[in-house]
Design an enzyme around this catalytic site. Structure first.
Site, PDB file in Angstrom:
ATOM      1  N   PRO A 216     -31.759 -11.460  14.558  1.00 57.35           N
ATOM      2  CG  PRO A 216     -32.429 -13.251  15.916  1.00 57.35           C
ATOM      3  CD  PRO A 216     -31.665 -12.939  14.660  1.00 57.35           C
ATOM      4  CG  ASP A 217     -34.361  -7.017  18.644  1.00 59.50           C
ATOM      5  OD1 ASP A 217     -34.920  -8.095  18.901  1.00 59.50           O
ATOM      6  OD2 ASP A 217     -34.970  -5.940  18.584  1.00 59.50           O
ATOM      7  CG  PHE A 218     -29.886  -9.708  22.436  1.00 57.35           C
ATOM      8  CD1 PHE A 218     -29.395 -10.912  22.889  1.00 57.35           C
ATOM      9  CD2 PHE A 218     -29.097  -8.958  21.580  1.00 57.35           C
ATOM     10  CE1 PHE A 218     -28.143 -11.371  22.508  1.00 57.35           C
ATOM     11  CE2 PHE A 218     -27.845  -9.403  21.193  1.00 57.35           C
ATOM     12  CZ  PHE A 218     -27.373 -10.610  21.659  1.00 57.35           C
ATOM     13  NE  ARG A 219     -32.617  -6.584  27.300  1.00 61.69           N
ATOM     14  CZ  ARG A 219     -31.333  -6.800  27.133  1.00 61.69           C
ATOM     15  NH1 ARG A 219     -30.790  -6.602  25.932  1.00 61.69           N
ATOM     16  NH2 ARG A 219     -30.567  -7.207  28.126  1.00 61.69           N
ATOM     17  CG  ASN A 290     -24.522  -5.051  17.216  1.00 64.78           C
ATOM     18  OD1 ASN A 290     -25.346  -5.250  18.105  1.00 64.78           O
ATOM     19  ND2 ASN A 290     -24.711  -4.178  16.249  1.00 64.78           N
ATOM     20  CG  ASP A 292     -23.364  -8.346  14.043  1.00 59.98           C
ATOM     21  OD1 ASP A 292     -22.462  -7.514  13.810  1.00 59.98           O
ATOM     22  OD2 ASP A 292     -24.536  -8.018  14.296  1.00 59.98           O
ATOM     23  CG  HIS A 309     -21.316  -6.236  24.991  1.00 62.52           C
ATOM     24  ND1 HIS A 309     -22.677  -6.030  24.848  1.00 62.52           N
ATOM     25  CD2 HIS A 309     -20.931  -5.454  26.028  1.00 62.52           C
ATOM     26  CE1 HIS A 309     -23.089  -5.159  25.767  1.00 62.52           C
ATOM     27  NE2 HIS A 309     -22.045  -4.804  26.484  1.00 62.52           N
TER      28      HIS A 309
END
Length: 468
Positions: A216-219, A290, A292, A309
């Site tokens: 899932p994305d964050f927002r 990302n 991941d 990040h």
């Protein structure tokens, strides 16, 4: 700009560790670490002005604090200020003198003192009265430096512009420009790439790249990661990536890490598209938000990646800064155990950048080298909400086309700020737009449509088929 962790405004250790009257005549921000001669990522102690390297190198800055109890230091990378006693970034108006001295050395003495340089997601700009700034906007100082103006700085700028308007001195209007693409749409992008003019493409990618992989994305409301973290009983959804919260309550992060860990997911066609750009010889760099590591799984070469990040690829003890064994951390996470350091029993954390931590030095070093060379910017699957990453779109040359490939609009310029003379963000739908293209819809569909139009569909299909 919004921050999950505000710098501390009332650090009780500042007055004991810093005396503005003892400032040297100049401070060289390229001085090497006193212990190891590193010049890549150093901090200067504000008590004795000794230069030491960060935890990302050999951790001599932390060792200096332990030995001398000199608690306050400034980063050469982004000029953020850290207090080891508070275990927090700090800001205070009394620091402006030393920060201005360092800005002058780093960027030339034409830099303004209206704002404190803060290139990471851990600091906000100081106001004249030392109060926090709830709303910030990034300004470029002309030297590749992020300078948050903040609420008060923004008001001062607006006041000056309004005064000019009142006196009949309108903000200078940018003269009309010829479009840098045959047309500011999909066809124009395709024609530009086919022409061979795009030889140094920079891709900025975000969580939307991995949604099709099952992450899932964050927002996104309802399905985004932050909306689905309530089961961890967090004070706020973003606390799971808050370094201060992690130090006292690490369990939620490790539970979430178990779900997100590399190996659970496969790359999407969009990830392989980045590799395809590399194999075509036109990728300058991929800057990804990302964590991941799906770009790595898709075999995008490490030298082509800037993981802004951080990632799960390395790990560090948050206490003694010793390098952690990545496989050991993984085993602990999947066994529902806290990974502890053999040296000090501290927590070992994957090197994911949390709110309250500096971005990797590679990010700052690379973007200053890459973005002036970029001849096509592709922004894929990101809401452009997190700074300083989001501000990168304004650092390509003025003649460089910028393309947003996303589910929805993002990073749009503020029309009022443009009217006041501040040119930043995408200019979709504005008369001044001469280079920005928005390809909206499902990201993977957009990628397939693009490679088909470029005649690269079979090439992408082969890459995707490698891991099926």
């Amino acid at each position: 700009m919004a921050y999950a962790v505000e710098p501390r405004l009332n650090c009780p250790h500042l007055s004991k560790n810093f005396n503005a009257e003892t400032l040297p005549a100049s401070i060289s921000v390229t001085a090497p670490c006193r212990h190891c001669d590193n010049i890549g990522e150093n901090w200067i102690c504000l008590s004795c002005f000794q230069v030491n390297c960060s935890r990302h190198v050999k951790g001599h800055a932390a060792e200096h604090f332990e030995a001398k109890k000199h608690a306050v230091a400034v980063s050469f990378s982004d000029l953020s200020v850290w207090c080891y006693e508070c275990d927090s970034y700090i800001k205070h108006r009394t620091l402006e003198g030393v920060l201005q001295l360092m800005r002058d050395n780093k960027f030339g003495n034409d830099s303004s003192s209206d704002a404190t340089v803060a290139s990471s997601d851990n600091a906000t700009s100081p106001s004249d009265d030392g109060t926090p700034d709830d709303n910030t906007d990034d300004e470029d100082d002309g030297a590749g430096c992020f300078r948050p103006l903040g609420l008060w700085g923004g008001l001062r700028t607006a006041a000056r512009m309004i005064e000019q308007l009142t006196l009949g001195q309108r903000a200078p209007e940018r003269p009309p420009r010829e479009p840098v693409l045959p047309s500011l749409d999909f066809d124009g992008l395709v024609a530009h790439i086919k022409s061979g003019k795009a030889k140094k493409i920079v891709v900025m990618s975000g969580a939307g790249m991995s949604v099709a992989a099952g992450i899932p994305d964050f927002r996104t409301p309802g399905t985004g990661l932050y909306d689905n973290l309530q089961k961890y009983n967090l004070p706020t959804p973003t606390a799971v990536f808050d370094i201060s919260f992690f130090r006292t309550t690490p369990e939620p992060f490790y539970m979430l890490a178990k779900e997100l860990y590399p190996g659970n997911f496969k790359p999407t066609p969009a990830h392989y598209f980045i590799r395809l750009l590399h194999e075509k010889g036109v990728l300058l760099r991929n800057y990804t938000q990302n964590i991941d590591t799906l770009e790595r799984v898709a075999k995008v070469p490490a030298e082509m990646l800037v993981e802004a990040h951080g990632s799960f690829g390395t790990a560090t003890c948050v206490s003694c800064k010793a390098e952690g064994d990545v496989e050991f951390v993984r085993e602990c996470v999947f066994a529902d155990k806290l990974p502890r350091c053999e040296k000090c029993d501290g927590l070992i954390k994957p090197d994911i950048v949390f709110f309250g931590e500096s971005l990797p030095s590679r990010f700052f070093d690379s973007f200053r080298e890459d973005f002036p060379k970029c001849d096509l910017l592709l922004v894929m699957g990101t809401s452009l909400k997190v700074h300083p990453f989001a501000s990168l779109i304004d650092y390509v040359p003025e003649h460089t086309p910028r393309v947003l490939i996303n589910r929805e609009m993002a990073g749009q310029a503020n029309a009022l700020m443009l009217m006041l003379g501040r040119q930043e963000g995408f200019e979709f739908g504005l008369k001044s737009n001469y280079r920005d293209v928005a390809l909206l819809g499902d990201l993977q569909d957009s990628v397939w449509k693009l490679v088909d139009a470029l005649g690269w569909k079979e090439d992408l299909e082969k890459l995707v088929a490698e891991d099926i």
